[in-house]
Design a protein around this motif. Structure first.
Motif, PDB file in Angstrom:
ATOM      1  N   VAL A  41       0.832  -1.202   0.000  1.00  0.00           N
ATOM      2  CA  VAL A  41       0.000   0.000   0.000  1.00  0.00           C
ATOM      3  C   VAL A  41       0.869   1.254   0.000  1.00  0.00           C
ATOM      4  CG1 VAL A  41      -1.696   1.318   1.337  1.00  0.00           C
ATOM      5  CG2 VAL A  41      -1.958  -1.142   1.074  1.00  0.00           C
ATOM      6  N   LEU A  42       1.979   1.210   0.707  1.00  0.00           N
ATOM      7  CA  LEU A  42       2.893   2.350   0.710  1.00  0.00           C
ATOM      8  C   LEU A  42       3.388   2.650  -0.702  1.00  0.00           C
ATOM      9  CD1 LEU A  42       4.499   4.439   2.326  1.00  0.00           C
ATOM     10  CD2 LEU A  42       6.285   2.708   2.636  1.00  0.00           C
ATOM     11  N   LEU A  43       3.745   1.610  -1.458  1.00  0.00           N
ATOM     12  CA  LEU A  43       4.212   1.832  -2.828  1.00  0.00           C
ATOM     13  C   LEU A  43       3.067   2.292  -3.729  1.00  0.00           C
ATOM     14  CD1 LEU A  43       6.604   1.642  -4.791  1.00  0.00           C
ATOM     15  CD2 LEU A  43       5.880  -0.695  -5.311  1.00  0.00           C
ATOM     16  N   VAL A  44       1.904   1.654  -3.600  1.00  0.00           N
ATOM     17  CA  VAL A  44       0.774   1.999  -4.462  1.00  0.00           C
ATOM     18  C   VAL A  44       0.334   3.443  -4.254  1.00  0.00           C
ATOM     19  CG1 VAL A  44      -1.683   1.539  -4.847  1.00  0.00           C
ATOM     20  CG2 VAL A  44      -0.069  -0.356  -4.722  1.00  0.00           C
ATOM     21  N   THR A  45       0.347   3.899  -3.017  1.00  0.00           N
ATOM     22  CA  THR A  45      -0.132   5.247  -2.730  1.00  0.00           C
ATOM     23  C   THR A  45       0.909   6.327  -3.025  1.00  0.00           C
ATOM     24  OG1 THR A  45       0.505   4.938  -0.405  1.00  0.00           O
ATOM     25  CG2 THR A  45      -1.794   4.504  -1.012  1.00  0.00           C
ATOM     26  N   THR A  46       2.188   5.970  -3.079  1.00  0.00           N
ATOM     27  CA  THR A  46       3.234   6.964  -3.351  1.00  0.00           C
ATOM     28  C   THR A  46       3.775   6.878  -4.776  1.00  0.00           C
ATOM     29  OG1 THR A  46       4.917   5.455  -2.444  1.00  0.00           O
ATOM     30  CG2 THR A  46       3.943   7.076  -0.942  1.00  0.00           C
ATOM     31  N   ALA A  47       3.663   5.708  -5.389  1.00  0.00           N
ATOM     32  CA  ALA A  47       4.135   5.530  -6.771  1.00  0.00           C
ATOM     33  C   ALA A  47       3.079   4.755  -7.538  1.00  0.00           C
ATOM     34  CB  ALA A  47       5.476   4.802  -6.799  1.00  0.00           C
ATOM     35  N   PRO A  48       1.977   5.408  -7.910  1.00  0.00           N
ATOM     36  CA  PRO A  48       0.837   4.706  -8.513  1.00  0.00           C
ATOM     37  C   PRO A  48       1.149   4.026  -9.844  1.00  0.00           C
ATOM     38  CG  PRO A  48       0.567   7.093  -8.677  1.00  0.00           C
ATOM     39  CD  PRO A  48       1.720   6.850  -7.762  1.00  0.00           C
ATOM     40  N   MET A  49       2.245   4.375 -10.499  1.00  0.00           N
ATOM     41  CA  MET A  49       2.589   3.754 -11.772  1.00  0.00           C
ATOM     42  C   MET A  49       3.412   2.483 -11.608  1.00  0.00           C
ATOM     43  SD  MET A  49       0.985   5.711 -13.715  1.00  0.00           S
ATOM     44  CE  MET A  49       1.530   5.011 -15.284  1.00  0.00           C
ATOM     45  N   ALA A  50       3.661   2.066 -10.381  1.00  0.00           N
ATOM     46  CA  ALA A  50       4.465   0.864 -10.142  1.00  0.00           C
ATOM     47  C   ALA A  50       3.778  -0.366 -10.732  1.00  0.00           C
ATOM     48  CB  ALA A  50       4.690   0.676  -8.644  1.00  0.00           C
ATOM     49  N   GLY A  51       4.579  -1.265 -11.277  1.00  0.00           N
ATOM     50  CA  GLY A  51       4.050  -2.489 -11.862  1.00  0.00           C
ATOM     51  C   GLY A  51       3.830  -3.577 -10.824  1.00  0.00           C
ATOM     52  N   SER A  52       3.330  -4.707 -11.304  1.00  0.00           N
ATOM     53  CA  SER A  52       2.995  -5.798 -10.388  1.00  0.00           C
ATOM     54  C   SER A  52       4.227  -6.354  -9.673  1.00  0.00           C
ATOM     55  CB  SER A  52       2.286  -6.917 -11.155  1.00  0.00           C
ATOM     56  OG  SER A  52       3.120  -7.431 -12.192  1.00  0.00           O
ATOM     57  N   TRP A  53       5.357  -6.432 -10.388  1.00  0.00           N
ATOM     58  CA  TRP A  53       6.564  -6.937  -9.747  1.00  0.00           C
ATOM     59  C   TRP A  53       7.079  -5.962  -8.704  1.00  0.00           C
ATOM     60  CZ3 TRP A  53       8.813 -11.578  -9.616  1.00  0.00           C
ATOM     61  CH2 TRP A  53       8.405 -12.535 -10.565  1.00  0.00           C
ATOM     62  N   GLY A  54       6.945  -4.654  -8.958  1.00  0.00           N
ATOM     63  CA  GLY A  54       7.342  -3.668  -7.963  1.00  0.00           C
ATOM     64  C   GLY A  54       6.498  -3.761  -6.708  1.00  0.00           C
ATOM     65  N   ARG A 125      -3.300 -12.161 -12.717  1.00  0.00           N
ATOM     66  CA  ARG A 125      -2.132 -12.935 -12.304  1.00  0.00           C
ATOM     67  C   ARG A 125      -1.774 -13.946 -13.383  1.00  0.00           C
ATOM     68  NH1 ARG A 125      -2.951  -9.349  -9.268  1.00  0.00           N
ATOM     69  NH2 ARG A 125      -2.529  -9.279  -7.021  1.00  0.00           N
ATOM     70  N   THR A 126      -0.485 -14.074 -13.643  1.00  0.00           N
ATOM     71  CA  THR A 126       0.002 -14.991 -14.667  1.00  0.00           C
ATOM     72  C   THR A 126       0.904 -16.036 -14.022  1.00  0.00           C
ATOM     73  OG1 THR A 126       1.959 -13.653 -15.158  1.00  0.00           O
ATOM     74  CG2 THR A 126      -0.070 -13.131 -16.365  1.00  0.00           C
ATOM     75  N   LEU A 127       1.329 -17.000 -14.839  1.00  0.00           N
ATOM     76  CA  LEU A 127       2.214 -18.053 -14.341  1.00  0.00           C
ATOM     77  C   LEU A 127       3.526 -17.468 -13.836  1.00  0.00           C
ATOM     78  CD1 LEU A 127       2.757 -21.065 -13.972  1.00  0.00           C
ATOM     79  CD2 LEU A 127       3.639 -21.123 -16.309  1.00  0.00           C
ATOM     80  N   THR A 128       4.015 -16.432 -14.487  1.00  0.00           N
ATOM     81  CA  THR A 128       5.261 -15.807 -14.062  1.00  0.00           C
ATOM     82  C   THR A 128       5.150 -15.252 -12.645  1.00  0.00           C
ATOM     83  OG1 THR A 128       5.728 -15.211 -16.354  1.00  0.00           O
ATOM     84  CG2 THR A 128       6.992 -14.076 -14.652  1.00  0.00           C
ATOM     85  N   ASP A 129       3.984 -14.702 -12.318  1.00  0.00           N
ATOM     86  CA  ASP A 129       3.789 -14.132 -10.988  1.00  0.00           C
ATOM     87  C   ASP A 129       3.835 -15.192  -9.893  1.00  0.00           C
ATOM     88  OD1 ASP A 129       3.411 -11.526 -12.000  1.00  0.00           O
ATOM     89  OD2 ASP A 129       1.315 -11.974 -12.452  1.00  0.00           O
ATOM     90  N   THR A 130       3.556 -16.424 -10.236  1.00  0.00           N
ATOM     91  CA  THR A 130       3.470 -17.479  -9.226  1.00  0.00           C
ATOM     92  C   THR A 130       4.765 -18.262  -9.053  1.00  0.00           C
ATOM     93  OG1 THR A 130       2.719 -19.187 -10.778  1.00  0.00           O
ATOM     94  CG2 THR A 130       1.039 -17.755  -9.822  1.00  0.00           C
ATOM     95  N   LEU A 131       5.760 -18.013  -9.894  1.00  0.00           N
ATOM     96  CA  LEU A 131       6.996 -18.797  -9.819  1.00  0.00           C
ATOM     97  C   LEU A 131       7.687 -18.678  -8.459  1.00  0.00           C
ATOM     98  CD1 LEU A 131       8.534 -18.315 -13.391  1.00  0.00           C
ATOM     99  CD2 LEU A 131       7.372 -20.317 -12.449  1.00  0.00           C
ATOM    100  N   PRO A 132       7.824 -17.461  -7.874  1.00  0.00           N
ATOM    101  CA  PRO A 132       8.453 -17.392  -6.547  1.00  0.00           C
ATOM    102  C   PRO A 132       7.688 -18.193  -5.491  1.00  0.00           C
ATOM    103  CG  PRO A 132       8.371 -15.217  -7.554  1.00  0.00           C
ATOM    104  CD  PRO A 132       7.525 -16.115  -8.399  1.00  0.00           C
ATOM    105  N   VAL A 133       6.353 -18.169  -5.575  1.00  0.00           N
ATOM    106  CA  VAL A 133       5.552 -18.910  -4.598  1.00  0.00           C
ATOM    107  C   VAL A 133       5.724 -20.414  -4.791  1.00  0.00           C
ATOM    108  CG1 VAL A 133       3.299 -19.072  -3.516  1.00  0.00           C
ATOM    109  CG2 VAL A 133       3.901 -17.038  -4.784  1.00  0.00           C
ATOM    110  N   ALA A 134       5.782 -20.837  -6.038  1.00  0.00           N
ATOM    111  CA  ALA A 134       5.972 -22.264  -6.318  1.00  0.00           C
ATOM    112  C   ALA A 134       7.294 -22.749  -5.747  1.00  0.00           C
ATOM    113  CB  ALA A 134       5.919 -22.508  -7.824  1.00  0.00           C
ATOM    114  N   GLY A 135       8.343 -21.935  -5.905  1.00  0.00           N
ATOM    115  CA  GLY A 135       9.638 -22.311  -5.342  1.00  0.00           C
ATOM    116  C   GLY A 135       9.607 -22.375  -3.831  1.00  0.00           C
ATOM    117  N   ALA A 136       8.993 -21.359  -3.204  1.00  0.00           N
ATOM    118  CA  ALA A 136       8.904 -21.343  -1.744  1.00  0.00           C
ATOM    119  C   ALA A 136       8.084 -22.515  -1.232  1.00  0.00           C
ATOM    120  CB  ALA A 136       8.297 -20.023  -1.277  1.00  0.00           C
ATOM    121  N   LEU A 137       6.989 -22.847  -1.928  1.00  0.00           N
ATOM    122  CA  LEU A 137       6.141 -23.961  -1.500  1.00  0.00           C
ATOM    123  C   LEU A 137       6.881 -25.287  -1.618  1.00  0.00           C
ATOM    124  CD1 LEU A 137       3.447 -25.078  -0.562  1.00  0.00           C
ATOM    125  CD2 LEU A 137       2.665 -25.050  -2.936  1.00  0.00           C
ATOM    126  N   ALA A 138       7.625 -25.473  -2.695  1.00  0.00           N
ATOM    127  CA  ALA A 138       8.370 -26.719  -2.874  1.00  0.00           C
ATOM    128  C   ALA A 138       9.395 -26.902  -1.752  1.00  0.00           C
ATOM    129  CB  ALA A 138       9.052 -26.720  -4.239  1.00  0.00           C
TER     130      ALA A 138
END
Length: 266
Positions: A41-54, A125-138
């Motif tokens: 929320v801090l990033l969204v409210t101060t830098a509204p153009m930030a992307g999903s990875w940011g 949400r795309t498959l790319t967005d879930t890769l870090p979670v998949a690694g952490a879950l494994a």
């Protein structure tokens, strides 16, 4: 959102409930979810153009800071269940207050974006967005399975693990660290989705008993099913608009939480 995030939250809840020996505990009780939400929320409210990875990076950083604060304050008590829960609740309350302050003082458009993220939206949400979670879950699954005996022992009482030669403080810290990583990556990927980490472990224990060698492989898919149902309802109940999965899991999970609270008091 794929099943990785849901499974990560369910496994995180299983670890937290075992370490704290609190049937009403969930990953949010460690303050990690609140820290992740504050960072995003801090990033969204101060830098509204930030992307999903940011936004995901900001959420993960916020969750990490919250975890450091909680672990630092709880370490003196050997990560005892009461101290850990009290510190976690305090950090969670502080992050909630700061999020509210940001929502109030920021631009209304940015505030709306922040509130949308807080609702646990799965949109876009795309498959790319879930890769870090998949690694952490494994990795989390491997560690949880290898340390299933420690999980069984720390979930019993304070004395039994010590009598059997288990150093409780390092064991708790290691298991909680895994839970934090799982929860932080899930929050970073899909926003705050509550009650999955509470309901899934309880349902698994009701089905297969308290041994974690059976609870873990059942709780993870149950968490996935719970959020799938919530996501499906959220997408159809007011179609073509949709409700966030986090809101729907709260609608489903709140009555179950009240049921657990009444049963625990009895």
């Amino acid at each position: 959102m794929t099943s990785q995030e849901r499974g990560a939250l369910a496994l995180s809840g299983t670890l937290v409930q075992a370490v704290t020996r609190n049937p009403l505990a969930e990953p949010g009780i460690l303050g990690v979810s609140g820290g992740g939400a504050l960072g995003a929320v801090l990033l969204v409210t101060t830098a509204p153009m930030a992307g999903s990875w940011g936004i995901a990076g900001a959420a993960f950083a916020g969750a990490g800071v919250a975890a450091v604060v909680v672990f630092g304050l709880a370490a003196r008590g050997g990560f005892g269940q009461n101290r850990l829960v009290l510190v976690g609740i305090g950090v969670q309350a502080a992050t909630t207050a700061l999020i509210g302050l940001l929502i109030v003082i920021t631009d209304p458009f940015n505030a709306t974006k922040g509130l949308t993220w807080l609702s646990g939206s799965t949109y876009g949400r795309t498959l790319t967005d879930t890769l870090p979670v998949a690694g952490a879950l494994a990795v989390g699954l491997v560690i949880a399975v290898l340390r299933r005996t420690e999980l069984d022992l720390v979930s019993l009482d304070e004395d039994t693990p010590r009598l059997l030669g288990l150093r409780t403080a390092p064991a708790r810290f290691g298991l909680l660290a895994v839970s934090v990583v799982l929860s932080a990556t899930a929050v970073a990927a899909a926003g705050t989705i509550g009650f999955v980490g509470l309901v899934a472990p309880h349902a698994a224990r009701a089905l297969v008993g308290r041994r974690h060698t059976r609870v873990i492989p059942v709780a993870v898919p149950l968490g996935a099913v719970l959020v799938c149902v919530a996501d499906l309802i959220g997408r159809t109940v007011i179609a073509p608009a949709q409700l966030g999965a986090g809101l729907m899991t709260a609608v489903i999970g709140t009555p179950y939480f009240l049921y657990l609270l009444v049963r625990t008091r009895r």
